[in-house]
Write an enzyme that holds these catalytic residues in place. Structure first.
Site, PDB file in Angstrom:
ATOM      1  N   TYR A 124      42.002  92.262  60.988  1.00 36.61           N
ATOM      2  CA  TYR A 124      42.905  91.024  60.677  1.00 36.61           C
ATOM      3  C   TYR A 124      44.085  91.740  60.353  1.00 36.61           C
ATOM      4  CZ  TYR A 124      38.810  88.357  62.118  1.00 36.61           C
ATOM      5  OH  TYR A 124      37.489  87.957  62.668  1.00 36.61           O
ATOM      6  N   LYS A 171      28.848  98.677  58.830  1.00 40.34           N
ATOM      7  CA  LYS A 171      28.355  99.381  60.086  1.00 40.34           C
ATOM      8  C   LYS A 171      28.910 100.731  59.942  1.00 40.34           C
ATOM      9  CE  LYS A 171      26.853  99.496  64.358  1.00 40.34           C
ATOM     10  NZ  LYS A 171      25.594  99.074  65.011  1.00 40.34           N
ATOM     11  N   ASP A 204      24.359  94.548  62.514  1.00 41.63           N
ATOM     12  CA  ASP A 204      23.536  94.072  63.698  1.00 41.63           C
ATOM     13  C   ASP A 204      22.095  93.720  63.218  1.00 41.63           C
ATOM     14  OD1 ASP A 204      23.797  96.660  63.143  1.00 41.63           O
ATOM     15  OD2 ASP A 204      23.060  97.404  65.238  1.00 41.63           O
ATOM     16  N   ASP A 228      33.701  86.695  59.168  1.00 34.49           N
ATOM     17  CA  ASP A 228      34.187  85.866  60.174  1.00 34.49           C
ATOM     18  C   ASP A 228      33.064  85.402  61.009  1.00 34.49           C
ATOM     19  OD1 ASP A 228      35.660  84.220  61.604  1.00 34.49           O
ATOM     20  OD2 ASP A 228      36.890  85.530  62.325  1.00 34.49           O
TER      21      ASP A 228
END
Ligand code: NAI
Length: 336
Positions: A124, A171, A204, A228
């Site tokens: 972002y 991640k 995930d 988000d």
């Protein structure tokens, strides 16, 4: 004590739900001088921009704002008002409490978690370019200082609110440098908080775990993009965006706002659920040191939701925004 607060009603359902919150805060007895300012797509013709400079000036002066949702037109044009506000005021922490209510229909019960989302960087940061006509590139920025600030905010919240566990979401197995830095920093910060359990989970796997056993999680902290997505997903676990409040907090200012958008499909029909912004206003009152009034508002909302007599259509009822608001005000009187 009197507080001066910037109120941005926003557009779409914003004016309806923010009026509900204003009435409830006033009814709770806190003395607030509301500095009402206009922002959003409905005001582009009037000011030539959806974000007139008076809005940021007002927030800088008052340091606290309650904000309704603002439409972001898709594609080219003005930059998102929400992103601009967060970046220009350096509101680095997005905080979203996700709580289930026994009276609201959902597949889950006993969810009570809080998501801390880093709010200023990651994908972002707005660093994007076209390499050629067919390839676009977006750059993911993760810094140690921003990671440290958001993780510390999550731990401090845990300590001050009797929470037991902080889970860092990342991640780092794939993005070894960027998410690796976030995770390393989280582990370093965790060492300063021996009384709070710390764990890390890959994003995930976290999505699956949240859907299977959301009640096992307490405070979650993560970079911007995962925050988000997971915070909207978690809203769905407790009955939808209409119920979930939020805060964007920085060192010098804070903006409290619902998680949902401007809901153009139901705007102006007196049927929006104002719970999310009412609970956001309760978060704001805690930030202002008005904990007692905040607790009374949260308790009244809980009672009205658990009774289930005044549900707006999103919760399966046919009450109006005004009727729901009035029901909460009526309960407030009886809660000391
Ligand atoms: P949305 O949250 O406005 O609406 C999604 C669905 O949820 C719609 O069916 C809507 O009717 C329903 N809904 C949302 N809030 C509700 C409430 N309080 N009571 C009852 N039903 C409610 O999401 P959407 O349609 O993706 O976004 C609309 C606009 O809002 C877009 O321009 C988007 O960029 C903007 N937006 C602004 C935000 C903000 O100001 N912080 C946050 C999210 C979206």
């Amino acid at each position: 004590m009197k507080h001066r607060v910037t109120l941005i009603p926003g557009d779409g359902i914003g004016p309806e739900v923010s009026e509900a919150a204003r009435k409830i805060v006033n009814a709770s007895g806190v003395d607030i001088d509301w500095d009402v300012v206009e922002a959003g797509s409905a005001f582009i013709n009037k000011y030539g921009t959806p974000l007139p400079h008076t809005v940021i000036e007002s927030i800088k002066e008052n340091k606290v704002a309650l904000k309704g949702p603002i439409t972001t037109p898709v594609g080219k044009g003005f930059r998102s008002v929400n992103v601009t506000l967060r970046k220009s005021l350096n509101l680095y922490a997005n905080v979203r409490p996700i709580k289930s209510y026994a009276g609201v229909k959902s597949r889950y019960e006993n969810i009570d978690l809080v998501i801390f989302r880093e709010n200023t960087e990651d994908l972002y940061a707005g660093i994007e370019h076209m390499i050629n006509d067919e390839i676009a590139e977006s750059i993911k920025v993760i810094s140690k200082s921003a990671s440290r600030k958001i993780v510390k905010a999550a731990f401090e919240y845990a300590v001050n609110n009797g929470r037991k566990k902080v889970t860092a979401v990342h991640k780092a197995n794939i993005m070894k440098l960027s998410d690796g830095l976030f995770l390393r920093t989280a582990k370093e910060v965790a060492k300063d908080y021996n009384n709070i359990e710390f764990e890390n989970v890959i994003v995930d796997a976290m999505s699956m775990k949240l859907v299977l056993n959301p009640e096992k999680y307490d405070v979650l902290v993560m970079p911007n993009l995962y925050g988000d997505i997971l915070s909207d997903m978690a809203s769905g676990l407790v009955g939808g965006l209409g119920l979930v409040p939020g805060a964007n907090i920085g060192e010098d200012a804070a903006i409290f706002e619902p998680a949902h958008g401007s809901a153009p499909d139901i705007a102006g029909q007196n049927k929006a659920n104002p719970t999310a912004i009412i609970l956001s206003s309760a978060m704001m009152l805690k930030y202002l040191g008005e904990r007692k009034s905040a607790d009374r508002i949260e308790r009244s909302v809980e009672i009205v939701l658990n009774e289930g007599k005044y549900f707006t259509p999103d919760l399966g009822g046919n009450s109006t925004t005004d009727e729901f608001t009035q029901a909460i005000i009526s309960k407030l009187k009886y809660i000391i």
